[in-house]
Write an enzyme that holds these catalytic residues in place. Sequence first.
Site, short mmCIF file in Angstrom:
data_model
loop_
_atom_site.label_atom_id
_atom_site.label_comp_id
_atom_site.label_asym_id
_atom_site.label_seq_id
_atom_site.Cartn_x
_atom_site.Cartn_y
_atom_site.Cartn_z
N GLU A 1 0.50 -1.42 -0.18
CA GLU A 1 0.18 0.02 -0.10
C GLU A 1 0.91 1.81 0.25
O GLU A 1 0.94 2.10 -0.87
CB GLU A 1 -1.12 0.14 1.83
N ASP B 1 0.27 3.43 -3.40
CA ASP B 1 0.11 4.76 -2.90
C ASP B 1 1.02 5.83 -3.94
O ASP B 1 0.22 6.48 -4.16
CB ASP B 1 0.16 5.54 -1.39
N ASP C 1 -6.59 1.97 1.20
CA ASP C 1 -5.54 0.76 0.99
C ASP C 1 -5.73 -0.46 0.19
O ASP C 1 -4.21 -0.74 -0.23
CB ASP C 1 -5.43 0.15 2.49
N GLU D 1 -4.99 0.83 -3.20
CA GLU D 1 -3.47 0.88 -2.92
C GLU D 1 -2.38 0.28 -3.20
O GLU D 1 -1.33 0.14 -3.90
CB GLU D 1 -2.80 2.28 -2.16
#
Lengths: 233, 233
Positions: free
Chosen positions: B48, B52, B121, B124
């Site tokens: 994650e 991101d 999350d 990502e």
Amino acid sequence: MDEQFLKLLKDEYQVVFQKENLLKQAFTHSSYVNEHRYLELTDNERLEFLGDAVLELLVSEYIYCHYQESPEGKLTKLRAAIVCEESLSKFAIECSFDKYVRLGKGEENSNGRKRPALLCDLFESFLGALYLDQGLEAVNRFLQQVVFPKVEAGVFSHEMDHKTALQELLQRNGDIHIEYHLVSEEGPAHDRSFTVEVQAGEKIIGTGIGKSKKLAEQNAACEGILYMQKKSS
Amino acid sequence: MDEQFLKLLKDEYQVVFQKENLLKQAFTHSSYVNEHRYLELTDNERLEFLGDAVLELLVSEYIYCHYQESPEGKLTKLRAAIVCEESLSKFAIECSFDKYVRLGKGEENSNGRKRPALLCDLFESFLGALYLDQGLEAVNRFLQQVVFPKVEAGVFSHEMDHKTALQELLQRNGDIHIEYHLVSEEGPAHDRSFTVEVQAGEKIIGTGIGKSKKLAEQNAACEGILYMQKKSS
């Protein structure tokens, strides 16, 4: 663009822009544009927007790969310590970017050339321009020269504990066994002093003293990091 | 990994993982790892962290290129509207990711499968895994199917004013001239009502009413955006 600066980029970082206009834009502060409206210039703010994201990804990938044992929380802290105004403005100065940015007179007179926020934006704009000119790998090569050696040397690792940092450092060279030995324990109960040695493989690489065993280990690990850095440089 | 999910990824998004373990990790929530310690699994948090940053770069590049006339401040607002928990959790559901994430029982019972933060999350993490497996361009292709059409359709453009959004939308199809005409002005001075038409090229594409000319123009632009979207879908 200043010839001396082009030479510096080429000689120091092997960077030669295809589209020199992008480089020029990266080094044009909005204050300069405002004072030279007739030139119809574009400032570096949009490039900064892009460069910020390029930097974030490459730093994330670097620490994701180099700190394989660290949980997400530690990675996030380390990334924040690298990608922040203080660090990035220092990188900009290190690369002499401060000497070549075009500022308006007002900004110049109020010492803008030394302002961390301005220098941080400048560093990111440069990365944005380089990304548009030559892609992600070119920016990565630049960061490998300017940013990543500092990360590896532990400059930003105050965010991590020294024991973890040492472990990460040693694991990069294969799986080396690390041990901490309590060497001595001295003084009265209310003012005890512990001495710990850290051993990597067969070799003692650091000694630390502290008021608890834990603190002594942290100090030993810190010495161990410094030892390993000297050894590899 | 669930066969049905692999088929979905392949059929809907032309995504086939080389390293299926990465995909598995992306869909493993920490609550599942905690409840199955003997399996020695890794949760999706590090992925994650990486995903991101991958998303941030690709969204930044997309809007940098598609909103050439927008200043940095507007790009930043638009990016924040796209890369936020609310949007990303919706994308995760749209891709059926919520059905396939592995949760611990506690998380499952407290409705974790519908929790926006968890789904954000997850989205990502998936991008992080795809990036490691196949690189930036593969993630970009995925976003071109899932995220960017929504950006283009103006879903996130409430952060921008409608006139700017319409201009951006029309400019993507070449340079179309946009004009706003005041059609009528009615009512007493304290309660005036303005009607404005927006014309793109030769065609009237929207009409707006408002208490000021400015508001009427914004409303006309909004209708214009809706008209253009219907036309292109």
